[in-house]
Design a protein around this motif. Sequence first.
Motif, mmCIF file in Angstrom:
data_model
loop_
_atom_site.group_PDB
_atom_site.id
_atom_site.type_symbol
_atom_site.label_atom_id
_atom_site.label_comp_id
_atom_site.label_asym_id
_atom_site.label_seq_id
_atom_site.Cartn_x
_atom_site.Cartn_y
_atom_site.Cartn_z
ATOM 1 N N ALA A 15 0.814 -1.213 0.000
ATOM 2 C CA ALA A 15 0.000 0.000 0.000
ATOM 3 C C ALA A 15 0.853 1.271 0.000
ATOM 4 O O ALA A 15 0.336 2.360 -0.251
ATOM 5 N N LEU A 16 2.136 1.137 0.279
ATOM 6 C CA LEU A 16 3.022 2.302 0.322
ATOM 7 C C LEU A 16 3.469 2.666 -1.098
ATOM 8 O O LEU A 16 3.588 1.791 -1.956
ATOM 9 N N PRO A 17 3.741 3.943 -1.354
ATOM 10 C CA PRO A 17 4.067 4.362 -2.721
ATOM 11 C C PRO A 17 5.428 3.852 -3.212
ATOM 12 O O PRO A 17 6.384 3.781 -2.449
ATOM 13 N N ALA A 18 5.450 3.504 -4.498
ATOM 14 C CA ALA A 18 6.684 3.171 -5.222
ATOM 15 C C ALA A 18 7.455 1.994 -4.625
ATOM 16 O O ALA A 18 8.675 1.962 -4.643
ATOM 17 N N THR A 19 6.730 1.004 -4.097
ATOM 18 C CA THR A 19 7.409 -0.152 -3.518
ATOM 19 C C THR A 19 7.538 -1.281 -4.538
ATOM 20 O O THR A 19 6.762 -1.379 -5.479
ATOM 21 N N THR A 20 8.553 -2.109 -4.319
ATOM 22 C CA THR A 20 8.718 -3.339 -5.090
ATOM 23 C C THR A 20 8.909 -4.478 -4.103
ATOM 24 O O THR A 20 9.352 -4.271 -2.970
ATOM 25 N N HIS A 21 8.557 -5.678 -4.553
ATOM 26 C CA HIS A 21 8.598 -6.857 -3.693
ATOM 27 C C HIS A 21 9.381 -7.960 -4.373
ATOM 28 O O HIS A 21 9.221 -8.199 -5.564
ATOM 29 N N ARG A 104 9.483 5.736 4.800
ATOM 30 C CA ARG A 104 9.818 7.158 4.740
ATOM 31 C C ARG A 104 11.314 7.386 4.939
ATOM 32 O O ARG A 104 11.951 8.144 4.207
ATOM 33 N N LEU A 105 11.894 6.703 5.939
ATOM 34 C CA LEU A 105 13.326 6.859 6.222
ATOM 35 C C LEU A 105 14.193 6.436 5.040
ATOM 36 O O LEU A 105 15.153 7.119 4.684
ATOM 37 N N VAL A 106 13.859 5.306 4.454
ATOM 38 C CA VAL A 106 14.659 4.802 3.334
ATOM 39 C C VAL A 106 14.448 5.671 2.092
ATOM 40 O O VAL A 106 15.405 6.024 1.411
ATOM 41 N N ALA A 107 13.209 6.058 1.819
ATOM 42 C CA ALA A 107 12.931 6.910 0.660
ATOM 43 C C ALA A 107 13.653 8.252 0.779
ATOM 44 O O ALA A 107 14.143 8.792 -0.213
ATOM 45 N N ALA A 108 13.751 8.780 1.998
ATOM 46 C CA ALA A 108 14.404 10.074 2.219
ATOM 47 C C ALA A 108 15.891 10.032 1.865
ATOM 48 O O ALA A 108 16.482 11.070 1.548
ATOM 49 N N LYS A 109 16.505 8.857 1.890
ATOM 50 C CA LYS A 109 17.929 8.716 1.574
ATOM 51 C C LYS A 109 18.186 8.563 0.072
ATOM 52 O O LYS A 109 19.325 8.592 -0.368
ATOM 53 N N LEU A 110 17.120 8.387 -0.710
ATOM 54 C CA LEU A 110 17.281 8.272 -2.160
ATOM 55 C C LEU A 110 17.637 9.641 -2.737
ATOM 56 O O LEU A 110 17.351 10.671 -2.131
ATOM 57 N N GLU A 117 11.392 10.747 -9.780
ATOM 58 C CA GLU A 117 11.045 9.725 -10.775
ATOM 59 C C GLU A 117 10.012 8.741 -10.214
ATOM 60 O O GLU A 117 9.121 8.278 -10.926
ATOM 61 N N LEU A 118 10.133 8.406 -8.938
ATOM 62 C CA LEU A 118 9.220 7.454 -8.294
ATOM 63 C C LEU A 118 7.922 8.094 -7.816
ATOM 64 O O LEU A 118 7.051 7.428 -7.281
ATOM 65 N N GLY A 119 7.817 9.422 -7.980
ATOM 66 C CA GLY A 119 6.610 10.125 -7.543
ATOM 67 C C GLY A 119 6.549 10.330 -6.050
ATOM 68 O O GLY A 119 5.469 10.459 -5.476
ATOM 69 N N LEU A 120 7.701 10.393 -5.407
ATOM 70 C CA LEU A 120 7.758 10.535 -3.951
ATOM 71 C C LEU A 120 7.976 11.983 -3.516
ATOM 72 O O LEU A 120 8.098 12.260 -2.336
ATOM 73 N N GLU A 121 8.049 12.902 -4.484
ATOM 74 C CA GLU A 121 8.226 14.316 -4.152
ATOM 75 C C GLU A 121 7.102 15.135 -4.696
ATOM 76 O O GLU A 121 6.492 14.820 -5.665
#
Length: 121
Positions: A15-21, A104-110, A117-121
């Motif tokens: 459910a979180l944005p821009a995730t892969t499994h 959030r913590l991991v995405a912030a380090k990208l 590009e991932l739509g997280l901003e």
Amino acid sequence: MMALSRAEFDAACAALPATTHVEQWGGASVWKVGGKIFAICSSWGEGADDAIAFKCSDLTYRILTELPGVVPAPYLARASWVQVRAGAELDAEDIRAHLVEAHRLVAAKLTRALRRELGLE
């Protein structure tokens, strides 16, 4: 029994944005954002209950590892990861909230470009 089943864990992460499994390391359910791991659900041995590991802040790491059933995550503790085992004093809502924060913590380090590009901003 874990407060969050593997299926519920996977649903919360999906459910979180821009995730892969991916499934790796003997069937562990590994969730990433921008190619970086933020959460893992795996069992540690034949017949063992699933355990959930996730990235957290240094302060949260210190607080959570004081709770019964929450331990420094094997191989990842030096990066402030915890592992929540069966019987831990965290309910499903708490674990979901920690998964959101791990993402959030991991995405912030990208890089900013990758976040964009991932739509997280």
